[in-house]
Scaffold this motif. Structure first.
Motif, short mmCIF file in Angstrom:
data_model
loop_
_atom_site.label_atom_id
_atom_site.label_comp_id
_atom_site.label_asym_id
_atom_site.label_seq_id
_atom_site.Cartn_x
_atom_site.Cartn_y
_atom_site.Cartn_z
N LEU A 1 7.45 5.60 -8.30
CA LEU A 1 6.19 4.35 -8.03
C LEU A 1 6.76 3.69 -7.97
O LEU A 1 6.53 2.46 -7.09
CB LEU A 1 5.49 4.95 -8.79
CG LEU A 1 3.87 5.99 -8.88
CD1 LEU A 1 2.81 5.67 -9.55
CD2 LEU A 1 3.00 5.53 -7.58
N GLN A 2 8.33 2.84 -8.49
CA GLN A 2 9.01 1.78 -8.79
C GLN A 2 10.15 2.40 -7.87
O GLN A 2 10.53 0.36 -7.65
CB GLN A 2 9.22 1.54 -10.20
CG GLN A 2 8.55 2.09 -11.75
CD GLN A 2 8.79 1.86 -12.61
OE1 GLN A 2 10.01 2.56 -12.86
NE2 GLN A 2 8.12 1.23 -13.36
N ASP B 1 9.31 1.76 10.00
CA ASP B 1 9.64 0.94 8.39
C ASP B 1 8.57 1.77 7.01
O ASP B 1 9.18 1.87 6.37
CB ASP B 1 8.23 0.06 8.66
CG ASP B 1 9.04 -1.45 9.11
OD1 ASP B 1 10.77 -0.90 9.98
OD2 ASP B 1 8.54 -2.02 9.41
N LEU B 2 8.34 3.21 7.79
CA LEU B 2 7.69 3.88 6.59
C LEU B 2 9.00 5.04 5.42
O LEU B 2 9.65 4.97 6.58
CB LEU B 2 6.96 5.47 7.09
CG LEU B 2 6.22 5.86 6.00
CD1 LEU B 2 5.46 5.19 5.26
CD2 LEU B 2 5.68 6.78 7.26
N THR B 3 8.78 5.12 4.59
CA THR B 3 9.31 6.10 3.53
C THR B 3 8.28 7.07 3.44
O THR B 3 7.77 6.49 2.84
CB THR B 3 10.86 5.28 3.01
OG1 THR B 3 9.76 4.52 1.75
CG2 THR B 3 11.62 4.37 3.70
N VAL B 4 9.46 8.38 3.20
CA VAL B 4 8.39 9.37 3.01
C VAL B 4 9.68 9.65 1.23
O VAL B 4 10.75 10.42 2.25
CB VAL B 4 8.33 10.59 3.64
CG1 VAL B 4 7.28 11.67 2.56
CG2 VAL B 4 6.91 9.82 4.22
N ILE C 1 0.73 -1.31 -0.19
CA ILE C 1 0.21 -0.25 0.21
C ILE C 1 1.29 1.23 -0.06
O ILE C 1 1.77 1.21 0.95
CB ILE C 1 -1.10 0.13 1.46
CG1 ILE C 1 -1.79 -1.67 1.27
CG2 ILE C 1 -1.70 1.03 1.15
CD1 ILE C 1 -3.36 -1.74 2.31
N VAL C 2 0.35 2.47 -1.13
CA VAL C 2 1.57 3.31 -1.36
C VAL C 2 0.21 4.58 -1.23
O VAL C 2 -0.72 4.57 -1.92
CB VAL C 2 2.74 3.34 -2.15
CG1 VAL C 2 2.91 4.60 -2.77
CG2 VAL C 2 3.25 1.92 -2.37
N LEU C 3 0.64 5.68 -0.29
CA LEU C 3 0.24 6.88 -0.41
C LEU C 3 0.83 7.69 -1.25
O LEU C 3 1.60 8.18 -0.94
CB LEU C 3 -0.13 7.34 1.00
CG LEU C 3 -0.82 6.91 2.16
CD1 LEU C 3 -1.17 7.45 3.46
CD2 LEU C 3 -2.34 6.34 1.25
N SER D 1 3.53 1.27 2.88
CA SER D 1 5.11 1.22 3.98
C SER D 1 6.04 2.43 3.20
O SER D 1 6.94 2.63 3.29
CB SER D 1 5.76 0.24 2.43
OG SER D 1 4.95 0.40 1.15
N ARG D 2 5.00 3.00 1.85
CA ARG D 2 5.73 4.59 1.74
C ARG D 2 4.07 5.76 1.24
O ARG D 2 3.55 4.89 0.91
CB ARG D 2 5.53 4.11 0.35
CG ARG D 2 7.03 3.39 -0.11
CD ARG D 2 8.15 2.83 -1.26
NE ARG D 2 6.96 2.31 -2.45
CZ ARG D 2 6.68 2.73 -3.68
NH1 ARG D 2 7.44 4.12 -4.62
NH2 ARG D 2 6.57 1.92 -4.34
N ILE D 3 4.79 7.00 1.63
CA ILE D 3 4.25 7.82 1.32
C ILE D 3 5.44 8.45 0.49
O ILE D 3 6.41 9.50 0.59
CB ILE D 3 4.05 8.56 2.26
CG1 ILE D 3 2.94 8.08 3.63
CG2 ILE D 3 3.23 10.23 1.99
CD1 ILE D 3 2.65 9.42 4.38
N LEU D 4 4.30 8.86 -1.39
CA LEU D 4 4.99 9.88 -1.99
C LEU D 4 4.59 11.28 -2.10
O LEU D 4 2.83 11.65 -2.58
CB LEU D 4 4.91 9.21 -3.42
CG LEU D 4 5.80 7.92 -3.12
CD1 LEU D 4 4.78 6.44 -4.36
CD2 LEU D 4 7.13 7.48 -3.35
#
Length: 265
Positions: free
Chosen positions: A255-256, A237-240, A5-7, A172-175
């Motif tokens: 996104l990749q 564990d989150l990266t932004v 899941i990515v925001l 796991s990620r926020i972009l």
């Protein structure tokens, strides 16, 4: 294959001309929607929740009425309705671009589904968003007015909404895609791009990170960095990633999993 899941936030500065009120960047929206479509098609395990800013739509009306600070009088409620209208107008352009690109997207306006107390979300029907992900639909949220237990009404930024969604979905990620290349150590000179910010190192560079050059009632870059580091502190564990999606293909690469801007961890 395990789902991720990515925001993803498309910033108001990216999808509107922030210096000309109520002006969407339609060609940019079309391009971004196509990139999203291509990545989702090639990676079925990627579950995306999309958010977008209000740019020259909501922010202009919000500043005029002071909506973020609270809504009490009939005149302020009229302003509340105006901000809601403008935010929804931009959302319509975003949804249209996704629809035209063949992305099955569903809009979830915060004003219709969310209650806050002093700008902290206390209620949200997140089950509908979960159902969207179950069926591989793209849920779309955005900066919007909301009813607030203490302030009467207020505005929540996309980041405010993301904070709540973090608790519900543990991405796991926020972009955060905008027009700035990332976080500058020396804003506004913009000669030293910070490629990575460790939570522990942030205090050293704090003074150089600037605000925002255009009208933005929800805070500039410094506020974004501090909000995101606060989330990372609670979710190790989150990266932004904060990056520019102006160049064609940058959103796809982010996104990749590529760091195309500044990575916070």
């Amino acid at each position: 294959m395990k789902n991720e899941i990515v925001l993803l936030k498309l910033g108001g500065s990216l999808i509107t001309d922030k210096d000309i009120p109520y002006t969407p960047r339609l060609d940019k929206l079309k391009e971004l929607a196509q990139e999203i479509k291509t990545v989702l098609d090639s990676n079925p395990g990627l579950l995306l929740i999309l958010g977008h800013g209000s740019g020259s739509f909501g922010h202009v009306a919000a500043k005029k009425h002071g909506t973020r600070d609270g809504v009490k009088t009939s005149e302020q409620w009229q302003g509340f309705a105006e901000v809601r209208f403008q935010a929804a107008e931009l959302n319509r352009y975003v949804m249209e671009s996704l629809f035209n690109a063949g992305v099955p997207a569903i809009s979830f306006p915060p004003s219709a589904s969310l209650i806050s107390n002093n700008r902290k979300v206390t209620h949200h029907n997140s089950l509908t968003i979960r159902k969207s992900l179950d069926f591989h639909l793209l849920p779309v949220v955005y900066g919007d007015v909301v009813f607030d237990e203490t302030l009467g009404g207020t505005i929540l930024s996309t980041e405010d909404v993301f904070k709540f969604l973090m608790e519900q979905f543990t991405p796991s990620r926020i972009l955060l895609a905008g027009i700035e290349a990332g976080v500058w150590e020396d804003f506004p000179a913009r000669t030293k791009l910070v490629k990575q910010i460790q939570l522990s190192d942030y205090e050293k560079m704090r003074a150089g990170i600037g605000g925002s050059a255009s009208t933005d009632v929800t805070g500039g870059m410094k506020a974004k960095v501090e909000e995101m580091l606060d989330l990372i502190q609670k979710n190790k564990d989150l990266t932004v990633q904060i990056f520019s999606a102006e160049e064609h293909g940058a959103l796809t690469r982010a996104l990749q999993g590529e760091n195309v801007g500044t990575l916070l961890r």
